[in-house]
Motif scaffolding. Structure first.
Motif, PDB file in Angstrom:
ATOM      1  N   CYS A  20       7.535  19.389  25.455  1.00 33.62           N
ATOM      2  CA  CYS A  20       7.660  19.787  26.864  1.00 33.62           C
ATOM      3  C   CYS A  20       9.095  19.637  27.365  1.00 33.62           C
ATOM      4  CB  CYS A  20       6.683  18.995  27.727  1.00 33.62           C
ATOM      5  SG  CYS A  20       4.948  19.427  27.411  1.00 33.62           S
ATOM      6  N   LEU A  21       9.790  18.602  26.887  1.00 34.96           N
ATOM      7  CA  LEU A  21      11.211  18.454  27.236  1.00 34.96           C
ATOM      8  C   LEU A  21      12.006  19.652  26.742  1.00 34.96           C
ATOM      9  CD1 LEU A  21      12.023  14.693  26.558  1.00 34.96           C
ATOM     10  CD2 LEU A  21      12.239  15.904  28.716  1.00 34.96           C
ATOM     11  N   ASP A  22      11.691  20.102  25.552  1.00 36.89           N
ATOM     12  CA  ASP A  22      12.365  21.278  25.001  1.00 36.89           C
ATOM     13  C   ASP A  22      12.122  22.491  25.893  1.00 36.89           C
ATOM     14  OD1 ASP A  22      13.848  22.732  22.968  1.00 36.89           O
ATOM     15  OD2 ASP A  22      11.916  23.601  22.391  1.00 36.89           O
ATOM     16  N   PHE A  23      10.871  22.679  26.332  1.00 31.33           N
ATOM     17  CA  PHE A  23      10.565  23.792  27.227  1.00 31.33           C
ATOM     18  C   PHE A  23      11.358  23.660  28.529  1.00 31.33           C
ATOM     19  CE2 PHE A  23       6.044  24.192  25.299  1.00 31.33           C
ATOM     20  CZ  PHE A  23       6.534  24.970  24.274  1.00 31.33           C
ATOM     21  N   GLY A  24      11.438  22.438  29.054  1.00 33.06           N
ATOM     22  CA  GLY A  24      12.187  22.206  30.286  1.00 33.06           C
ATOM     23  C   GLY A  24      13.658  22.519  30.128  1.00 33.06           C
ATOM     24  N   GLU A  25      14.224  22.088  29.000  1.00 33.07           N
ATOM     25  CA  GLU A  25      15.641  22.372  28.734  1.00 33.07           C
ATOM     26  C   GLU A  25      15.884  23.869  28.597  1.00 33.07           C
ATOM     27  OE1 GLU A  25      18.341  20.520  28.747  1.00 33.07           O
ATOM     28  OE2 GLU A  25      17.247  18.671  29.157  1.00 33.07           O
ATOM     29  N   ARG A  26      14.969  24.548  27.928  1.00 32.10           N
ATOM     30  CA  ARG A  26      15.127  25.995  27.759  1.00 32.10           C
ATOM     31  C   ARG A  26      15.018  26.728  29.090  1.00 32.10           C
ATOM     32  NH1 ARG A  26      12.098  27.842  22.244  1.00 32.10           N
ATOM     33  NH2 ARG A  26      12.909  26.200  20.911  1.00 32.10           N
ATOM     34  N   ALA A  27      14.170  26.219  29.985  1.00 32.74           N
ATOM     35  CA  ALA A  27      13.974  26.876  31.285  1.00 32.74           C
ATOM     36  C   ALA A  27      15.243  26.866  32.130  1.00 32.74           C
ATOM     37  CB  ALA A  27      12.842  26.195  32.047  1.00 32.74           C
ATOM     38  N   VAL A  28      16.091  25.867  31.918  1.00 30.08           N
ATOM     39  CA  VAL A  28      17.314  25.761  32.725  1.00 30.08           C
ATOM     40  C   VAL A  28      18.577  25.996  31.904  1.00 30.08           C
ATOM     41  CG1 VAL A  28      16.240  24.246  34.421  1.00 30.08           C
ATOM     42  CG2 VAL A  28      17.424  23.237  32.454  1.00 30.08           C
ATOM     43  N   ALA A  29      18.419  26.430  30.679  1.00 31.86           N
ATOM     44  CA  ALA A  29      19.568  26.584  29.782  1.00 31.86           C
ATOM     45  C   ALA A  29      20.628  27.535  30.335  1.00 31.86           C
ATOM     46  CB  ALA A  29      19.110  27.050  28.410  1.00 31.86           C
ATOM     47  N   ASN A  30      20.200  28.572  31.015  1.00 29.05           N
ATOM     48  CA  ASN A  30      21.153  29.552  31.522  1.00 29.05           C
ATOM     49  C   ASN A  30      21.579  29.297  32.959  1.00 29.05           C
ATOM     50  OD1 ASN A  30      21.162  30.967  29.096  1.00 29.05           O
ATOM     51  ND2 ASN A  30      19.369  32.159  29.680  1.00 29.05           N
ATOM     52  N   ASP A  31      21.042  28.248  33.570  1.00 30.58           N
ATOM     53  CA  ASP A  31      21.412  27.901  34.942  1.00 30.58           C
ATOM     54  C   ASP A  31      22.692  27.072  34.916  1.00 30.58           C
ATOM     55  OD1 ASP A  31      19.032  29.086  35.573  1.00 30.58           O
ATOM     56  OD2 ASP A  31      17.995  27.239  36.122  1.00 30.58           O
ATOM     57  N   VAL A  32      23.713  27.590  35.528  1.00 32.40           N
ATOM     58  CA  VAL A  32      24.985  26.873  35.597  1.00 32.40           C
ATOM     59  C   VAL A  32      25.221  26.475  37.056  1.00 32.40           C
ATOM     60  CG1 VAL A  32      27.466  26.992  35.179  1.00 32.40           C
ATOM     61  CG2 VAL A  32      25.882  28.220  33.670  1.00 32.40           C
ATOM     62  N   PRO A  33      24.987  25.199  37.369  1.00 30.38           N
ATOM     63  CA  PRO A  33      25.162  24.781  38.765  1.00 30.38           C
ATOM     64  C   PRO A  33      26.643  24.767  39.149  1.00 30.38           C
ATOM     65  CG  PRO A  33      24.581  22.911  37.381  1.00 30.38           C
ATOM     66  CD  PRO A  33      24.526  24.126  36.513  1.00 30.38           C
ATOM     67  N   ILE A  34      26.914  25.301  40.314  1.00 32.33           N
ATOM     68  CA  ILE A  34      28.282  25.333  40.817  1.00 32.33           C
ATOM     69  C   ILE A  34      28.448  24.299  41.928  1.00 32.33           C
ATOM     70  CG2 ILE A  34      30.012  26.756  41.976  1.00 32.33           C
ATOM     71  CD1 ILE A  34      28.698  29.176  40.528  1.00 32.33           C
ATOM     72  N   ILE A  35      27.444  24.200  42.776  1.00 28.82           N
ATOM     73  CA  ILE A  35      27.493  23.211  43.851  1.00 28.82           C
ATOM     74  C   ILE A  35      26.407  22.174  43.630  1.00 28.82           C
ATOM     75  CG2 ILE A  35      28.541  24.789  45.514  1.00 28.82           C
ATOM     76  CD1 ILE A  35      25.775  25.254  46.706  1.00 28.82           C
ATOM     77  N   GLU A  36      26.527  21.063  44.334  1.00 27.01           N
ATOM     78  CA  GLU A  36      25.617  19.937  44.112  1.00 27.01           C
ATOM     79  C   GLU A  36      24.154  20.304  44.330  1.00 27.01           C
ATOM     80  OE1 GLU A  36      26.882  16.190  45.852  1.00 27.01           O
ATOM     81  OE2 GLU A  36      28.926  16.927  45.835  1.00 27.01           O
ATOM     82  N   PHE A  37      23.871  21.127  45.337  1.00 29.11           N
ATOM     83  CA  PHE A  37      22.501  21.520  45.598  1.00 29.11           C
ATOM     84  C   PHE A  37      21.891  22.225  44.390  1.00 29.11           C
ATOM     85  CE2 PHE A  37      19.452  24.778  46.907  1.00 29.11           C
ATOM     86  CZ  PHE A  37      18.475  23.962  47.468  1.00 29.11           C
TER      87      PHE A  37
END
Length: 146
Positions: free
Chosen positions: A49-66
Motif C-alpha cells: 500500500c505504501l508503494d501504491f501511495g508513493e506511485r499516486a504522488v510520484a508526478n506531483d511536484v509541490p512548489i508551495i507549502e500547501f
C-alpha cells in the motif's frame, strides 16, 4: 500571515519527524525476525500500500507549502483505501492512545484537536512495524482478504 506560516512550518516539521521515524522504524522491521504471522502479513500489505501511495504522488511536484500538505493527504488517502480494501481498519486502541496526544499537540501548536489527530494519523497510517510504545494503527477485520 506570520501565524499561518508558523502553523504550516509546525505541520511540516511534524510530517518530517514522522517520515524519519517511519524510515528508521521500517529498517528495524527488516532486522526483526520474531514477527507473528499477522504482523508479517500487515508488513507485507503495508509495503504494498505504501508503494501504491508513493506511485499516486510520484508526478506531483509541490512548489508551495500547501501543495506539500495536499500531496501528503493524497498519499495517505491512497494508503488508507488500499488497507481498507484488504480488510484492515483503524485500530480503536490506537485512536484511544492518540486522542490525549492530539489534545496536547493541539494546545502546544494552537490548532484544533481534529487537526492534531489528523496529523498523528497521517504519520501512523504509514507505520506497519510493531512498537511496544504504541498500539498498531491497523487492525485486521477480514481474515479472507488478500
Amino acid at each position: 500571515m506570520h501565524k499561518l506560516n508558523l502553523k504550516i512550518n509546525l505541520i511540516l516539521l511534524t510530517i518530517i519527524v514522522a517520515i524519519v521515524y517511519f524510515l528508521t522504524d521500517k529498517a528495524s522491521l527488516k532486522t526483526t525476525p520474531n514477527l507473528s504471522p499477522a504482523q508479517e502479513q500487515l508488513a507485507k500489505m503495508g509495503d504494498r500500500c505504501l508503494d501504491f501511495g508513493e506511485r499516486a504522488v510520484a508526478n506531483d511536484v509541490p512548489i508551495i507549502e500547501f501543495q506539500m500538505l495536499e500531496r501528503l493527504a493524497k498519499k495517505t488517502n491512497v494508503i488508507e483505501r488500499c488497507m481498507t480494501d484488504n480488510g484492515y481498519i483503524q485500530n480503536p486502541a490506537w485512536l484511544k492512545y492518540a486522542q490525549p496526544i492530539a489534545i496536547d499537540n493541539a494546545a502546544k501548536n494552537k490548532t484544533s484537536v481534529s487537526e492534531a489527530l489528523t496529523n498523528l494519523s497521517r504519520a501512523d497510517v504509514q507505520i506497519f512495524a510493531p512498537d511496544e510504545k504504541r498500539p498498531e494503527y491497523w487492525l485486521k477485520i477480514n481474515q479472507n482478504a488478500n
